[in-house]
Design an enzyme around this catalytic site. Sequence first.
Site, PDB file in Angstrom:
ATOM      1  N   GLY A  81      33.659  24.198  49.363  1.00  0.00           N
ATOM      2  CA  GLY A  81      32.520  25.230  49.830  1.00  0.00           C
ATOM      3  C   GLY A  81      31.343  25.509  48.875  1.00  0.00           C
ATOM      4  N   GLN A  83      30.463  27.483  46.991  1.00  0.00           N
ATOM      5  CA  GLN A  83      30.591  28.103  45.298  1.00  0.00           C
ATOM      6  C   GLN A  83      31.863  27.115  44.879  1.00  0.00           C
ATOM      7  OE1 GLN A  83      28.768  29.815  43.631  1.00  0.00           O
ATOM      8  NE2 GLN A  83      27.311  30.094  45.268  1.00  0.00           N
ATOM      9  N   SER A  84      32.041  26.020  45.167  1.00  0.00           N
ATOM     10  CA  SER A  84      33.278  25.333  44.653  1.00  0.00           C
ATOM     11  C   SER A  84      33.000  25.074  43.098  1.00  0.00           C
ATOM     12  CB  SER A  84      33.354  23.868  45.434  1.00  0.00           C
ATOM     13  OG  SER A  84      34.026  22.954  44.901  1.00  0.00           O
ATOM     14  N   ASN A  85      34.132  25.435  42.352  1.00  0.00           N
ATOM     15  CA  ASN A  85      34.074  24.728  41.044  1.00  0.00           C
ATOM     16  C   ASN A  85      34.219  23.139  40.871  1.00  0.00           C
ATOM     17  OD1 ASN A  85      34.216  27.693  39.804  1.00  0.00           O
ATOM     18  ND2 ASN A  85      35.964  27.737  40.784  1.00  0.00           N
ATOM     19  N   ALA A  87      32.958  21.146  42.857  1.00  0.00           N
ATOM     20  CA  ALA A  87      31.772  20.506  43.058  1.00  0.00           C
ATOM     21  C   ALA A  87      31.036  20.583  41.710  1.00  0.00           C
ATOM     22  CB  ALA A  87      31.122  21.042  44.236  1.00  0.00           C
TER      23      ALA A  87
END
Length: 343
Positions: A81, A83-85, A87
Amino acid sequence: MIAGTPSLDAAVRSRPRLTLGQFPTPLEDAPGLSRRLGTRVLVKRDDLTGLALGGNKVRKLEFLLAEALQQGSDCVITTGGSQSNHARLTAAACRRAGLDCYLVLDRGVHPEDQGNLLLDRLFGAHVDLIESPDPTIAVEAMERMAEQLTGEGRRPYVIPRGGSVPPGATGYAAFVAELLRQLDDRDLEVTHLYLATGSTGTHSGVMAGLAATGVPIRVEGISVSRSRELQEAKVAELSNATLHHLGLTANVAPSAVHVDDRFVGAGYGIPGPGTMEAVRIAALEEGLILDPVYTGKALAGMIEHAREGRIDRTDTVAFLHTGGSPALFAYHRETADALKGPA
Ligand SMILES: *Cc1c(COP(=O)(O)O)cnc(C)c1O
């Protein structure tokens, strides 16, 4: 010596690994949460894994990126997503490893240039924001990007959502050896371990590590998205695939996997029942920063289990703080709203 750890240690050492984080992470007493729950609570601080604001994905990336380098890859592609940590930490880890980073992200709940997405851009990742809210569209776009890069003569290493494949989950099998050593050093025993369970790599790695050592800690996975049945099946599958990857003969029975899906709420990335309250409780009781997507749901579940009497006064409970703090800044409105009510 802790039963079973030598074979787990040897299996983990047989895999290529990059140094990206700082380990062991602290194992802290949480007196405020202990008072509230009526049982001893310890917090395992994987929010302090040392790279780019930390979090659980650092443990996975040490094994994933080592494999990428071993295969001669020159770039990494992953998805999640906005807001992916995962990523954000992949983007930062790629900087350390000298690899280009391509992120194919679905817009999710907060596609603003805030929190994790802002950091992805700061780390110079190539960011593709996919308009569809359906994560499978981003996965297909990621596969197309891999083909395109290969066509251009690049050698991409593709990491699925959350890094939840056997090399990634190996990071959490290694975590078990680290935790058992800390408990042994301090003459402590833990009966329960609470964690947020999402793409399943963390939960599965822990289950694999515990199965390999035979230590009977009850792992309680609080789902952040999927139904209990689906998540339990996925965790059992990846646990056993991880054991196989490590050449270990232990097995995780599906009946040994525990998932509670009552704290998901309306879906991934949307605070559920008690999420924001749990974020506030951790802040006020312990000065800890939780997040609205993962750890807030996990602590809400742990608090509810204590209320329901599923945790005994004589138990010792460990809460795995998996990180996620940058997301709090993308969810500033939800957080500010939560602060208007009584604590
Ligand atoms: C990814 C993530 C989790 C869940 O871990 P999985 O391995 O995806 O199940 C929990 N907490 C935070 C902060 C995360 O970023």
